[in-house]
Enzyme design. Structure first.
Site, short mmCIF file in Angstrom:
data_model
loop_
_atom_site.label_atom_id
_atom_site.label_comp_id
_atom_site.label_asym_id
_atom_site.label_seq_id
_atom_site.Cartn_x
_atom_site.Cartn_y
_atom_site.Cartn_z
N LYS A 1 0.85 -1.22 0.00
CA LYS A 1 0.00 0.00 0.00
C LYS A 1 0.86 1.24 0.00
O LYS A 1 0.51 2.25 -0.62
CB LYS A 1 -0.91 0.00 1.23
CG LYS A 1 -1.99 -1.07 1.16
CD LYS A 1 -3.37 -0.46 1.16
CE LYS A 1 -4.36 -1.38 0.48
NZ LYS A 1 -5.29 -2.01 1.35
N LYS A 18 -10.44 -5.35 -4.56
CA LYS A 18 -11.68 -4.58 -4.60
C LYS A 18 -11.45 -3.08 -4.70
O LYS A 18 -12.36 -2.34 -4.97
CB LYS A 18 -12.56 -4.92 -3.40
CG LYS A 18 -12.03 -4.44 -2.05
CD LYS A 18 -13.12 -4.61 -1.00
CE LYS A 18 -12.60 -5.22 0.28
NZ LYS A 18 -11.51 -4.50 0.90
N LYS A 41 -3.49 -10.33 -7.14
CA LYS A 41 -4.74 -10.79 -6.52
C LYS A 41 -5.90 -9.94 -7.03
O LYS A 41 -5.72 -8.76 -7.37
CB LYS A 41 -4.53 -10.73 -5.00
CG LYS A 41 -5.54 -10.04 -4.22
CD LYS A 41 -5.23 -9.95 -2.76
CE LYS A 41 -5.58 -8.52 -2.37
NZ LYS A 41 -6.23 -8.30 -1.14
P1 TYM Z 1 -9.83 -7.01 2.95
O1 TYM Z 1 -10.92 -6.04 3.19
O2 TYM Z 1 -8.73 -6.61 2.03
O3 TYM Z 1 -10.38 -8.38 2.42
C1 TYM Z 1 -11.44 -9.03 3.07
C2 TYM Z 1 -11.30 -10.53 3.09
O4 TYM Z 1 -11.33 -11.06 1.78
C3 TYM Z 1 -10.16 -11.81 1.51
N1 TYM Z 1 -9.79 -11.55 0.11
C4 TYM Z 1 -9.49 -12.49 -0.77
N2 TYM Z 1 -9.48 -13.83 -0.68
C5 TYM Z 1 -9.16 -14.51 -1.79
N3 TYM Z 1 -8.84 -13.94 -2.96
C6 TYM Z 1 -8.84 -12.61 -3.11
N4 TYM Z 1 -8.55 -12.06 -4.27
C7 TYM Z 1 -9.18 -11.82 -1.97
N5 TYM Z 1 -9.31 -10.49 -1.77
C8 TYM Z 1 -9.68 -10.34 -0.47
C9 TYM Z 1 -9.12 -11.25 2.48
O5 TYM Z 1 -8.10 -12.17 2.74
C10 TYM Z 1 -9.96 -10.97 3.69
O6 TYM Z 1 -10.18 -12.14 4.45
N6 TYM Z 1 -7.31 -6.29 7.13
C11 TYM Z 1 -8.44 -6.97 6.55
C12 TYM Z 1 -9.76 -6.56 7.18
C13 TYM Z 1 -9.79 -6.72 8.64
C14 TYM Z 1 -9.88 -7.96 9.35
C15 TYM Z 1 -9.88 -7.60 10.73
C16 TYM Z 1 -9.95 -9.29 8.96
C17 TYM Z 1 -9.75 -5.72 9.55
N7 TYM Z 1 -9.81 -6.25 10.81
C18 TYM Z 1 -9.94 -8.57 11.72
C19 TYM Z 1 -10.01 -10.27 9.97
C20 TYM Z 1 -10.01 -9.91 11.33
C21 TYM Z 1 -8.47 -6.63 5.08
O7 TYM Z 1 -7.91 -5.65 4.63
O8 TYM Z 1 -9.22 -7.45 4.34
#
Ligand code: TYM
Length: 336
Positions: free
Chosen positions: A118, A203, A200
């Site tokens: 990032k 979003k 990857k």
């Molecule tokens: P985030 O918002 O980027 O993504 C949310 C969840 O989706 C999964 N994910 C994917 N899995 C497979 N293939 C992909 N292309 C893909 N893109 C996203 C991510 O692994 C995630 O599980 N930091 C976290 C959000 C967060 C969080 C937490 C998660 C904040 N606090 C506490 C768990 C527990 C994040 O940025 O995910």
């Protein structure tokens, strides 16, 4: 044990409302959550505090947070069985995040892949929040003392750091936090971009032809799969090293249909890539159709969504408050 806390194991996870939910968010995370509501005590939230580590348009952030809630429910997260809430409604997240910042080391925060990525993408806004993001994520998790944190592959490093921070804190003050385990799906933990399978599916990028969002119309989904990058071998075979595009499509097809890679190879033996891509597109259209239709209905019912997030905030706060007061006592703050 408190009567409000059942004896079921606890699961917790969150997603940043920083962009539209994608097929990756669904296969890597949400689907894995929705399948387990009966066996776990579940907490899922919209990570809006995390979203502002990258500049957001306020109106879009507000809209996407509510849409994300509608989509959680449409993906099968029943608000009666899962505690669904908005992170900023439970102020204990920010408070424990601060405390845990004091137990997270500069070196370990500097090594986080997401921070490095990032920071490279947002060179003009490498803010403190982006750097200390993992301490807030550790707080999100540890407040609820979960057994499992269901995430995609890219978040595993953050869950591992959470474990290190929790162990460090427990080492100084005695048993305070349960040590959580990352819970990563076997298929779909890393869904790649359809146009660049070395990246990857993400979003956060607007108008990216390599991603499928949950609200995409069937014709758009079919068009994106039609244009998906493949290779010149003309053989449907799973080999992520030399055939990343086809292997990604096979992963998506396996996740959508439940077929194994061997079954997919047999099904498409001698078939051209055009047919294969059309079949994958059609399977994804059918997978997402009920979610898109149900989300579109739910998003119009603002009063219902409000009742869900209010109730969720109340239930989450109850647990979060208890953990935070325990932490405050342990570190030596004077109680009020
Ligand atoms: P985030 O918002 O980027 O993504 C949310 C969840 O989706 C999964 N994910 C994917 N899995 C497979 N293939 C992909 N292309 C893909 N893109 C996203 C991510 O692994 C995630 O599980 N930091 C976290 C959000 C967060 C969080 C937490 C998660 C904040 N606090 C506490 C768990 C527990 C994040 O940025 O995910």
């Amino acid at each position: 044990m408190d009567e409000k806390q059942s004896k079921k194991p606890v699961m917790l996870s969150g997603i940043k409302p920083s962009g539209e939910l994608t097929l990756g968010s669904y296969l890597g995370a949400i689907r894995n959550w929705a399948e387990r509501a009966n066996d776990y005590d579940c907490y899922y939230f919209m990570a809006d505090l995390h979203a502002i580590t990258v500049r957001q348009n306020p109106a879009d952030l507000r809209r996407r947070t509510l849409e994300q809630l509608a989509q959680y429910i449409a993906c099968g997260l029943d608000p009666q069985k899962n505690t669904l809430f908005i992170q900023s409604h439970v102020h204990e997240h920010a408070e424990l995040g601060w405390v845990l910042n004091c137990y997270a080391m500069f070196g370990e925060l500097s090594r986080m892949t997401q921070f490095k990525d990032k920071a490279a993408k947002n060179a003009e806004n490498i803010n403190g929040g982006l750097f200390t993001y993992p301490s807030l994520m550790a707080a999100d998790i540890l407040l609820y003392q979960p057994d499992f944190v269901p995430v995609g592959e890219d978040q595993k490093q953050h869950v591992e750091l959470t474990r290190d921070i929790a162990n460090r804190f427990n080492g100084v003050y005695g048993e305070t936090f349960k040590i959580p385990q990352p819970f990563i799906p076997k298929i779909g933990a890393r869904v790649m971009s359809l146009v660049d399978p070395s990246k990857k599916m993400s979003k956060s990028e607007d108008e990216d032809p390599g991603r499928i969002i949950l609200m995409d119309k069937p014709e758009d989904i079919l068009r994106r799969f039609k244009r998906a990058v493949t290779d010149s071998e003309a053989q449907v075979r799973f080999d992520p090293e030399t055939k990343p595009g086809i292997s990604n499509l096979m992963t998506i097809y396996a996740a959508a249909t439940g077929s194994s890679f061997a079954q997919i190879e047999a099904e498409f033996a001698g078939c051209g890539y055009g047919d294969f891509k059309r079949k994958v597109g059609e399977a994804v259209v059918e997978l997402l159709r009920p979610i898109r239709e149900e989300s579109a209905k739910l998003i119009r019912d603002k009063a219902y969504l409000e009742s869900v997030y209010r109730d969720g905030a109340q239930r989450a706060s109850y647990i979060a408050r208890r953990t935070l007061s325990k932490v405050y006592r342990k570190v030596g703050f004077v109680g009020l």
